[in-house]
Design a protein around this motif. Structure first.
Motif, mmCIF file in Angstrom:
data_model
loop_
_atom_site.group_PDB
_atom_site.id
_atom_site.type_symbol
_atom_site.label_atom_id
_atom_site.label_comp_id
_atom_site.label_asym_id
_atom_site.label_seq_id
_atom_site.Cartn_x
_atom_site.Cartn_y
_atom_site.Cartn_z
ATOM 1 N N THR A 27 3.619 1.800 -1.362
ATOM 2 C CA THR A 27 4.104 2.034 -2.677
ATOM 3 C C THR A 27 3.216 2.688 -3.463
ATOM 4 O OG1 THR A 27 3.691 0.021 -3.538
ATOM 5 C CG2 THR A 27 5.983 0.105 -2.294
ATOM 6 N N THR A 28 1.975 2.307 -3.297
ATOM 7 C CA THR A 28 1.229 3.114 -4.057
ATOM 8 C C THR A 28 0.688 4.544 -3.509
ATOM 9 O OG1 THR A 28 -1.028 2.126 -2.833
ATOM 10 C CG2 THR A 28 -0.089 0.717 -4.638
ATOM 11 N N CYS A 34 -6.335 -0.344 -4.649
ATOM 12 C CA CYS A 34 -5.114 -0.730 -3.786
ATOM 13 C C CYS A 34 -5.085 -1.913 -3.231
ATOM 14 C CB CYS A 34 -4.718 0.543 -2.943
ATOM 15 S SG CYS A 34 -5.975 0.451 -1.619
ATOM 16 N N ARG A 46 -8.506 4.516 -6.258
ATOM 17 C CA ARG A 46 -7.350 4.062 -5.340
ATOM 18 C C ARG A 46 -7.584 3.265 -4.307
ATOM 19 N NH1 ARG A 46 -4.998 4.301 -1.210
ATOM 20 N NH2 ARG A 46 -2.732 3.671 -1.102
ATOM 21 N N SER A 76 1.121 9.915 -4.669
ATOM 22 C CA SER A 76 -0.141 9.698 -5.436
ATOM 23 C C SER A 76 -1.421 10.353 -4.439
ATOM 24 C CB SER A 76 -0.633 8.250 -5.371
ATOM 25 O OG SER A 76 -1.107 7.941 -4.219
ATOM 26 N N HIS A 116 0.921 -1.224 -0.034
ATOM 27 C CA HIS A 116 0.172 -0.036 0.005
ATOM 28 C C HIS A 116 0.936 1.355 -0.092
ATOM 29 C CE1 HIS A 116 -3.837 -1.758 0.308
ATOM 30 N NE2 HIS A 116 -3.656 -2.249 1.428
ATOM 31 N N SER A 133 -1.687 -5.868 -2.995
ATOM 32 C CA SER A 133 -1.449 -6.077 -1.526
ATOM 33 C C SER A 133 -1.895 -7.359 -1.389
ATOM 34 C CB SER A 133 -2.204 -5.000 -0.536
ATOM 35 O OG SER A 133 -1.526 -3.861 -0.868
#
Length: 191
Positions: free
Chosen positions: A128-129, A143, A139, A133, A126, A147
């Motif tokens: 990394t997203t 997301c 999202r 952003s 998560h 994961s």
């Protein structure tokens, strides 16, 4: 009630939501998940792990997937992105990744078993997203896919290594997904 409607309206405007289609998709997904409830009791883990051992498991797993992910995990820990809650009354009910003053944070509720490694991996993905952003409804829906996928890969990795508790996480994941779906339904009903 007018104040609540005003706050919801402001939220929709802030996220620049053009219509309710994103919410309808989210509602449909949650309804499908909740239409076939699966009940599992809390699993009993046989092996105890410290946070450092759990972190090392996640690191070794991520190394097997991508050295870049493993290096980023270490970097995020060295940057102080991880907040580990060892208390009996955690601030949040579950581990979570979130933005605090524009900085991504990885909040982990410590459990002295293998589930902590899965939480580290899940929330790190998560994280990394979140890097660079914006928060959005879309999202928040999608997301979960990478994961949870990484958790499945970690299952296979730990099972291949012969970890005695690797199969337990598979059962509890259904409860986690159902809990998230219930939260979504609740939030959508508020809107």
């Amino acid at each position: 009630m007018n104040k609540l409607n005003y706050i919801i309206n402001e939220c929709i405007n802030d996220f620049e939501i053009q219509g309710m289609d994103e919410f309808l998709f989210q509602d449909k997904c949650s309804s499908i998940i909740l239409s076939h409830p699966i009940q599992f009791k809390e699993p009993e883990h046989q092996v105890k792990c410290s946070f450092d051992q759990s972190f090392e498991m996640s690191y070794k797993f991520l190394t097997s997937v991508s050295k870049e992910y493993a290096e980023l995990l270490i970097k995020r820990r060295n940057e102080g992105a991880f907040i580990v809650d060892y208390g009996k009354n955690p601030i949040n009910a579950t581990s979570i990744s979130y933005l605090s003053n524009g900085e991504p944070i990885i909040y982990i509720i410590f459990k002295d078993n293998i589930s902590c490694s899965y939480s580290i991996t899940h929330e790190f993905i998560h994280d990394t997203t979140l890097l660079g952003s914006e928060e959005s409804v879309t999202r928040n829906i999608f997301c979960e896919v990478p994961s949870i996928y990484m958790e499945f890969l970690e299952d296979a990795y730990l099972e291949h290594l012969g970890h005695i508790d690797s199969h337990i996480q598979q059962r509890s994941r259904c409860n986690i997904i159902q809990s998230k779906a219930l939260c979504m339904v609740f939030e959508l009903n508020l809107i």
